[in-house]
Motif scaffolding. Structure first.
Motif, PDB file in Angstrom:
ATOM      1  N   THR A 140       0.821  -1.217   0.000  1.00  0.00           N
ATOM      2  CA  THR A 140       0.000   0.000   0.000  1.00  0.00           C
ATOM      3  C   THR A 140       0.854   1.266   0.000  1.00  0.00           C
ATOM      4  OG1 THR A 140      -0.197   0.054   2.420  1.00  0.00           O
ATOM      5  CG2 THR A 140      -1.916  -1.132   1.182  1.00  0.00           C
ATOM      6  N   ILE A 141       2.126   1.149   0.388  1.00  0.00           N
ATOM      7  CA  ILE A 141       2.980   2.340   0.428  1.00  0.00           C
ATOM      8  C   ILE A 141       3.633   2.641  -0.917  1.00  0.00           C
ATOM      9  CG2 ILE A 141       3.468   1.851   2.863  1.00  0.00           C
ATOM     10  CD1 ILE A 141       6.404   1.357   2.029  1.00  0.00           C
ATOM     11  N   LEU A 142       3.591   1.693  -1.844  1.00  0.00           N
ATOM     12  CA  LEU A 142       4.328   1.842  -3.104  1.00  0.00           C
ATOM     13  C   LEU A 142       3.932   3.076  -3.921  1.00  0.00           C
ATOM     14  CD1 LEU A 142       4.750  -1.871  -4.179  1.00  0.00           C
ATOM     15  CD2 LEU A 142       6.365  -0.393  -2.969  1.00  0.00           C
ATOM     16  N   PRO A 143       2.669   3.455  -4.015  1.00  0.00           N
ATOM     17  CA  PRO A 143       2.365   4.685  -4.761  1.00  0.00           C
ATOM     18  C   PRO A 143       3.045   5.931  -4.173  1.00  0.00           C
ATOM     19  CG  PRO A 143       0.379   3.381  -4.490  1.00  0.00           C
ATOM     20  CD  PRO A 143       1.443   2.744  -3.635  1.00  0.00           C
ATOM     21  N   LEU A 144       3.148   5.987  -2.843  1.00  0.00           N
ATOM     22  CA  LEU A 144       3.823   7.136  -2.224  1.00  0.00           C
ATOM     23  C   LEU A 144       5.337   7.062  -2.432  1.00  0.00           C
ATOM     24  CD1 LEU A 144       1.800   7.552   1.101  1.00  0.00           C
ATOM     25  CD2 LEU A 144       1.452   8.658  -1.110  1.00  0.00           C
ATOM     26  N   LYS A 159      11.745   7.107 -10.586  1.00  0.00           N
ATOM     27  CA  LYS A 159      13.098   6.696 -10.999  1.00  0.00           C
ATOM     28  C   LYS A 159      13.317   5.190 -10.885  1.00  0.00           C
ATOM     29  CE  LYS A 159      15.050  11.139  -9.755  1.00  0.00           C
ATOM     30  NZ  LYS A 159      15.691  11.895  -8.692  1.00  0.00           N
ATOM     31  N   VAL A 160      12.510   4.540 -10.054  1.00  0.00           N
ATOM     32  CA  VAL A 160      12.575   3.089  -9.893  1.00  0.00           C
ATOM     33  C   VAL A 160      11.196   2.554 -10.230  1.00  0.00           C
ATOM     34  CG1 VAL A 160      13.007   1.192  -8.283  1.00  0.00           C
ATOM     35  CG2 VAL A 160      14.305   3.319  -8.061  1.00  0.00           C
ATOM     36  N   SER A 161      11.126   1.543 -11.068  1.00  0.00           N
ATOM     37  CA  SER A 161       9.829   1.021 -11.501  1.00  0.00           C
ATOM     38  C   SER A 161       9.062   0.411 -10.326  1.00  0.00           C
ATOM     39  CB  SER A 161      10.013  -0.031 -12.600  1.00  0.00           C
ATOM     40  OG  SER A 161      10.499  -1.238 -12.043  1.00  0.00           O
ATOM     41  N   ILE A 162       7.757   0.411 -10.452  1.00  0.00           N
ATOM     42  CA  ILE A 162       6.889  -0.194  -9.436  1.00  0.00           C
ATOM     43  C   ILE A 162       7.241  -1.673  -9.261  1.00  0.00           C
ATOM     44  CG2 ILE A 162       4.505  -0.947  -9.004  1.00  0.00           C
ATOM     45  CD1 ILE A 162       4.853   1.909  -8.224  1.00  0.00           C
ATOM     46  N   GLU A 163       7.567  -2.359 -10.347  1.00  0.00           N
ATOM     47  CA  GLU A 163       7.914  -3.782 -10.265  1.00  0.00           C
ATOM     48  C   GLU A 163       9.153  -4.001  -9.394  1.00  0.00           C
ATOM     49  OE1 GLU A 163       5.337  -2.882 -13.505  1.00  0.00           O
ATOM     50  OE2 GLU A 163       7.392  -2.153 -13.269  1.00  0.00           O
ATOM     51  N   ILE A 164      10.163  -3.163  -9.590  1.00  0.00           N
ATOM     52  CA  ILE A 164      11.380  -3.279  -8.773  1.00  0.00           C
ATOM     53  C   ILE A 164      11.079  -2.914  -7.326  1.00  0.00           C
ATOM     54  CG2 ILE A 164      13.675  -2.293  -8.361  1.00  0.00           C
ATOM     55  CD1 ILE A 164      14.022  -2.197 -11.424  1.00  0.00           C
ATOM     56  N   LEU A 165      10.284  -1.866  -7.127  1.00  0.00           N
ATOM     57  CA  LEU A 165       9.912  -1.483  -5.759  1.00  0.00           C
ATOM     58  C   LEU A 165       9.178  -2.626  -5.055  1.00  0.00           C
ATOM     59  CD1 LEU A 165       8.718   2.202  -6.273  1.00  0.00           C
ATOM     60  CD2 LEU A 165      10.810   1.438  -5.123  1.00  0.00           C
ATOM     61  N   GLU A 166       8.262  -3.272  -5.755  1.00  0.00           N
ATOM     62  CA  GLU A 166       7.528  -4.404  -5.167  1.00  0.00           C
ATOM     63  C   GLU A 166       8.485  -5.501  -4.718  1.00  0.00           C
ATOM     64  OE1 GLU A 166       4.702  -5.615  -8.128  1.00  0.00           O
ATOM     65  OE2 GLU A 166       3.311  -4.000  -7.625  1.00  0.00           O
ATOM     66  N   LYS A 167       9.438  -5.849  -5.574  1.00  0.00           N
ATOM     67  CA  LYS A 167      10.414  -6.893  -5.235  1.00  0.00           C
ATOM     68  C   LYS A 167      11.261  -6.473  -4.040  1.00  0.00           C
ATOM     69  CE  LYS A 167      10.773  -8.762  -9.896  1.00  0.00           C
ATOM     70  NZ  LYS A 167      11.587  -8.834 -11.099  1.00  0.00           N
TER      71      LYS A 167
END
Length: 143
Positions: free
Chosen positions: A15-19, A27-35
């Motif tokens: 839930t924090i990923l959009p923020l 600068k970092v893709s959502i996919e990388i952030l999720e991992k």
């Protein structure tokens, strides 16, 4: 508006990923952030959130560790509040809540890094009693 502060459960960390994405300006893709966050939640990490009713509007990651120079400490990371909620004292309230929370864990010091290009955040933290004892260096390794 009804604001509350609480720890975000590890199973809800996505839930924090959009923020985080807004903070990093994509600068970092959502996919990388999720991992990365699926790894992060298994380390000495917690994330505090600010909620406007049920809507997540602010976050601060917290890394717990013991350091030779500061003792048991917490490093705040990816501190972010949505633009529409800034400059109303909410950030100060959040930092006070975090301070009270980490004191319950016998933390001796709070640390954080702030981007050089964000002098407003420097003033904010200095007004809260933070000092600048040094520089943070980063060297990315090519894999």
């Amino acid at each position: 508006m009804h604001f509350s502060f609480k720890i975000i459960e590890k199973e809800n960390i996505s839930t924090i990923l959009p923020l985080i994405n807004k903070l990093n300006e994509g600068k970092v893709s959502i996919e990388i952030l999720e991992k990365r966050f699926q790894d992060i939640v298994h380390q000495n990490y917690e994330c505090a959130g600010i909620f406007d009713s049920d809507k997540l509007i602010g976050i601060s990651g917290m890394w717990f560790c013991t350091r030779h120079y500061s003792g048991k400490s917490v490093e705040l990371d990816h501190v972010y509040i949505e633009d529409a909620y800034r400059n109303h004292g909410l950030g100060k309230q959040f930092m006070e809540w975090i301070t009270d929370y980490v004191k319950t864990k016998n933390v001796e010091a709070i640390e954080l890094n702030a981007y050089i290009e964000n002098p407003a955040s420097h003033r904010f933290y200095e007004n809260l009693g933070f000092k600048k004892p040094g520089y943070h260096f980063l060297k990315k390794l090519n894999n």
